[in-house]
Every structure is written in structure tokens, then in C-alpha cells.
Scaffold this active site. Sequence first.
Site, short mmCIF file in Angstrom:
data_model
loop_
_atom_site.label_atom_id
_atom_site.label_comp_id
_atom_site.label_asym_id
_atom_site.label_seq_id
_atom_site.Cartn_x
_atom_site.Cartn_y
_atom_site.Cartn_z
N GLY A 59 0.84 -1.20 0.00
CA GLY A 59 0.00 0.00 0.00
C GLY A 59 0.87 1.24 0.00
O GLY A 59 2.06 1.18 0.32
N CYS A 86 5.28 -6.31 1.48
CA CYS A 86 5.68 -4.90 1.44
C CYS A 86 5.10 -4.14 2.64
O CYS A 86 5.50 -4.37 3.77
CB CYS A 86 5.28 -4.31 0.09
SG CYS A 86 6.10 -2.74 -0.23
N TYR A 87 4.10 -3.28 2.43
CA TYR A 87 3.45 -2.60 3.55
C TYR A 87 2.94 -3.63 4.55
O TYR A 87 2.98 -3.42 5.77
CB TYR A 87 2.29 -1.75 3.01
CG TYR A 87 1.55 -0.94 4.06
CD1 TYR A 87 1.99 0.33 4.41
CD2 TYR A 87 0.41 -1.44 4.67
CE1 TYR A 87 1.31 1.08 5.37
CE2 TYR A 87 -0.28 -0.71 5.61
CZ TYR A 87 0.18 0.55 5.96
OH TYR A 87 -0.50 1.29 6.90
N HIS A 181 7.65 -7.98 -3.85
CA HIS A 181 6.30 -8.37 -4.30
C HIS A 181 6.35 -9.72 -5.04
O HIS A 181 6.72 -9.75 -6.22
CB HIS A 181 5.74 -7.29 -5.24
CG HIS A 181 5.38 -6.04 -4.52
ND1 HIS A 181 4.11 -5.77 -4.09
CD2 HIS A 181 6.14 -4.99 -4.11
CE1 HIS A 181 4.08 -4.61 -3.46
NE2 HIS A 181 5.31 -4.11 -3.47
N GLU A 183 3.91 -11.33 -6.13
CA GLU A 183 2.79 -11.44 -7.08
C GLU A 183 3.11 -10.92 -8.47
O GLU A 183 2.38 -11.19 -9.42
CB GLU A 183 1.55 -10.73 -6.52
CG GLU A 183 1.60 -9.20 -6.46
CD GLU A 183 2.31 -8.65 -5.22
OE1 GLU A 183 3.10 -9.40 -4.60
OE2 GLU A 183 2.11 -7.48 -4.88
N ASP A 239 -17.87 -12.26 -21.62
CA ASP A 239 -18.52 -12.50 -20.33
C ASP A 239 -19.98 -12.91 -20.49
O ASP A 239 -20.44 -13.86 -19.85
CB ASP A 239 -18.41 -11.26 -19.43
CG ASP A 239 -16.97 -10.83 -19.24
OD1 ASP A 239 -16.08 -11.66 -19.46
OD2 ASP A 239 -16.74 -9.66 -18.89
N LYS A 385 -11.04 -12.51 -15.54
CA LYS A 385 -11.25 -12.74 -16.98
C LYS A 385 -10.61 -14.04 -17.46
O LYS A 385 -11.21 -14.79 -18.23
CB LYS A 385 -10.63 -11.55 -17.74
CG LYS A 385 -11.00 -11.46 -19.17
CD LYS A 385 -12.35 -10.83 -19.29
CE LYS A 385 -12.71 -10.42 -20.66
NZ LYS A 385 -13.98 -9.66 -20.64
#
Length: 529
Positions: A59, A86-87, A181, A183, A239, A385
Site C-alpha cells: 500500500g 511490502c506494507y 512483491h 505477485e 462474459d 477474466k
Amino acid sequence: MLEDIHHGRILILDFGSQTTQLIARRIRESHVYSEIHPYDMSETAIRAFNPKGIILSGGPESLTRETAPRPSRVIYELGCPILGICYGLQLLADQLGGAVQSIQHRREFGLAKLTLCTESELWRFLFSPSSKGSHPLTVWMSHGDQISELPPGFQVIAGTQNAPYAAIAEPSRHYYGLQFHPEVTHTEHGTDIIRHFVQTICQCQALWTPQHIIQMMKQDIRHKVGKEGVILGLSGGVDSAVTAALLHAALDQNKHLQLTCIFVDNGLLRAEEAEEVMERLAREHPIRIVRVNAHKRFLSALKGVVEPEIKRKIIGKIFYDVFEEEAAKHKDVQWLAQGTIYPDVIESASAKTKKAHVIKTHHNVGGLPKTIRLKLLEPLRELFKDEVRKIGLELGLPKSLVYRHPFPGPGLAVRILGEIDEEACKRLRKADAIFIEELKKANLYDTVSQAFAVLLPVKSVAVMGDARVYEPVLALRAVTTSDFMTAAFAKLPYAFLEHVANRITNEVEGISRVVYDISSKPPATIEWE
Ligand code: XMP
């Protein structure tokens, strides 16, 4: 009886990082279910969620400030593993008795080399005695604060040159903190670390697979809908097509009576769009589709309108009017199905809580008019998605439909800059079709995320057959992106662009020249309006 695939689930508390959605995606890719919630989720809601593990996101705030966002301390009472990123790592230090300091002079952004210094359950699969202090991993950092004092019971398990506390662990409670990170794809073994955390440390079973998801959704739809009627708006996009196929599969007892799809043709579609979607969907799935031709209504309401946000509002309003009128003809319908997906849910939740600057109002995110009398069915609202696409394929939809480039709800209206009329739509449709046809022929279609033509309200001079013409300019746009939040212009070969431009100026009347858009996002958005 079906296993509940939500059973072992991970809670992600969001502190406002740009990459929080990526954490959820990595967990889902590990076949484990996760949800993102705001950092101030209440104690009761956290307990009710009953997570098998918690991830604290990164963040933009600083824990050196008293007012910095902090989660309820109940997360430390649940007895489940916690991973702070991180944060989130700094929060562990802040809330568990360590300290955080600002390092403005040594901030780290971008790639760093991480040296593993202690064996840890977090990377047992990575660590061998020889990896200690050698073979540093490349990781992605983005921080201006760091831990200055470890909380009691924690140990440092890896460091970088600038961040001595780059990874920390409290093994007895399975609390872990990463300054980098995992991710983002730039971090080596990042996905492996997340997978190991959720599957092995949190002991979540890998149940979140397309087959399981479909089974669960079908069961859920049948349970909710029973024998009542369902109506679905088809847009031509992925979708709503996947929603149609899923409903069709779920309601197979009485499908012809239970499911009606409405395709509102607003006259702002691409060439052959309605026919293609309806034909492809119908080929594998005999679904009842009602096509409503509302060209005139949309085009006359848009007459003289040039401002993009007003175009969007008009199109959104008429769409709902037409849809409601059509839905009212189907008296036996109690449910309105929508192809809402998880990013729409997150986007509209954060739009409600944050004062985000509105760049464009995507009318499919805003929800429905309050007056709609039907119950809402949104079977895809937990999916990203890429998950929707996998499910589409599993349900038997053709790859060409599932991997189609996205097309905005307001259609060609936001690709004809300035005033819209039938003539401009025809011209743009023809040019756009040439561009897409050539991309497919050259095997380039799947290498770009979105490609289209834009008709500009600018005229230029050209010479055609010895005559001077003064006609509009057409722009071609093609981008590559993984999430449509940022995008790079596609580096299409010059020879290809030349060929497309030649075809367009030769075959489409009323276009004087063709230009190629080389802007990336940010700052330029993908669409021109
Ligand atoms: P921008 O232009 O915001 O586009 O960079 C990001 C993605 O969103 C699509 N887009 C829309 N989709 N209604 C939609 O359903 C809209 O009003 C709209 N505006 C942009 C765009 O095509 C791209 O995929």
C-alpha cells in the site's frame, strides 16, 4: 454431494496497492479461492469469512504515521498463517512489537537481488544448503519504508543490499513477511512462493479448477433459480457469452422455457458482429436469442452529440430502456442474469468508497437502474477474466469467441470522434473489418490484446485518380496488455501496416489517410474517447 470449493479460502486485506488484484490471481492460479476485502474489514466479518490464511497487501501509506491504515488485531487471534507483502510486512512489525522507519535516502524501486540467509518453511522447496548466501533471486521492490526492529520471535530469512529485513518469519505461528512483491511476474519464483504458502502452509486443497467451478456454479444456479425464468442481455463479449453457456448448461431440464437471451443491436456494432456471436453461440448451444433492432433509436438520440461522456450516458440509458421494454414482454421471467466479473465487483466497490477520479464511466460497471423488478443473477462475479475464458472453453465455446478482443459497450460511438451518423458507422465498420481480417491472416490477431480503427473528426487532403479529395483521417490502434489498466502500443511490422493502410484507402470510400497510434497507456487510454 459436491465438495465446497470455497472451503479452504484465503483472505486478502487490501491496503491500496496497485498489485493487490495480482495477489488474488496468483492464488487462484494455484487453484485456491481468495477474496480481496478492504483493510478495515470488521472483526465480525473477518471471523465470519473464516480464512485458512491471510495476506496483507502492499500500500502507498507509511506506518511511520499514526493515521496509517491498520487492520483489526483479530487477525492475530485466528491461529491461521499470515503473509505480509511490502506494507503488509511492515504492518507485522508495527503491530507485533517491532518498528518501521522511513528510508527516503535509500528507497528501492524495481529489481533487486535477494539473498536467502536461513532455511524457512516459506521457501523450503527453493532452499538447499548451497543456496545459502549464493544464487540470489531477482525480486521486484517498491518501498520507501523498511523494518528497523524485528518483532519478538521473528527472524530474518533473506536480505538485499538495501533491505536487510527483506524477508522475515515467525515459524511457530507461520507468520511471514516479504518486503518484495511475489505477485508480480518480475519476481523469480514469486508464484511458487504464493502457491507454497496457500497450498502447503495454509493447507488449502487445490479445488478451484474450471471443472469444479462449473459444477459449483451449476448447482448454485439451479438452487437459486429453481424453475423460474431467466433473461440475459447478450453483448457479443466473452462474459455474457460464457454466462449464456453456463446458464444453458445449468438449466438443461427446461432450457428452452427457462432462458431467454436478448441481443440489443444498437447499430454501433462491428461488421457482422451480431450474426457472428449469435451463430457461434447457437451452433453448440441451442439457446433462444431475441435480437432487437434498435439502430434508429440509438442513432437519433446521439444526433449532434460530440462529448464522449454524454454519448456513454445516452447509450447506457437507451440500452436499459430497450432492454426493459423487451424484458417486460416476457411475463414468466423473474431473474435477470448479468456477465459481471470479479474486477467489475472490485472496481465498483472501490468506486463507492474512494473518491477516484472518473476517467471514463464504463456503463456495464454502474449496475442497473433501481426500477428493475427482476432478481439479479451474476454467476461469474467471483471470477477473473482468464478464469472466465477457461470456463468458456470447458463449456465448449469456440476459442475464437472466447479469445475475442474486448469491445466497449458504447461500441463504435466512442470510436467515431465527434458526431456520429450512419455513414460514419459504415465507413468505420468497413475499415475496422479490413484491419482485423488482415491481423488474422498474418497470424497477428492473438499477439495483440485489442485492435481497432478510429475515425477522426479531422480532414486531410489526398490525391486519388488525379483528383483532389478532402476527407477524414483514420487511426489504427493496437495494444498489448495483461490487465487493460496499462498497455503498450503493439509493434506491428511496417510492411503489415502499409498493406492495411493501402487496402483501407483503396477500398473504403471517404478516407484520405491512415495513421498508426504509437501511444501507450498511461497516459493515453486504449480507446480514443
Ligand atoms: P480505456 O480506454 O479506459 O479502456 O483505456 C480500457 C478497456 O475498457 C474498454 N472500454 C469500455 N468498455 N464500456 C465498456 O464496456 C465503456 O464505456 C468502455 N470504455 C473503454 C476498452 O475497450 C478497453 O478494453
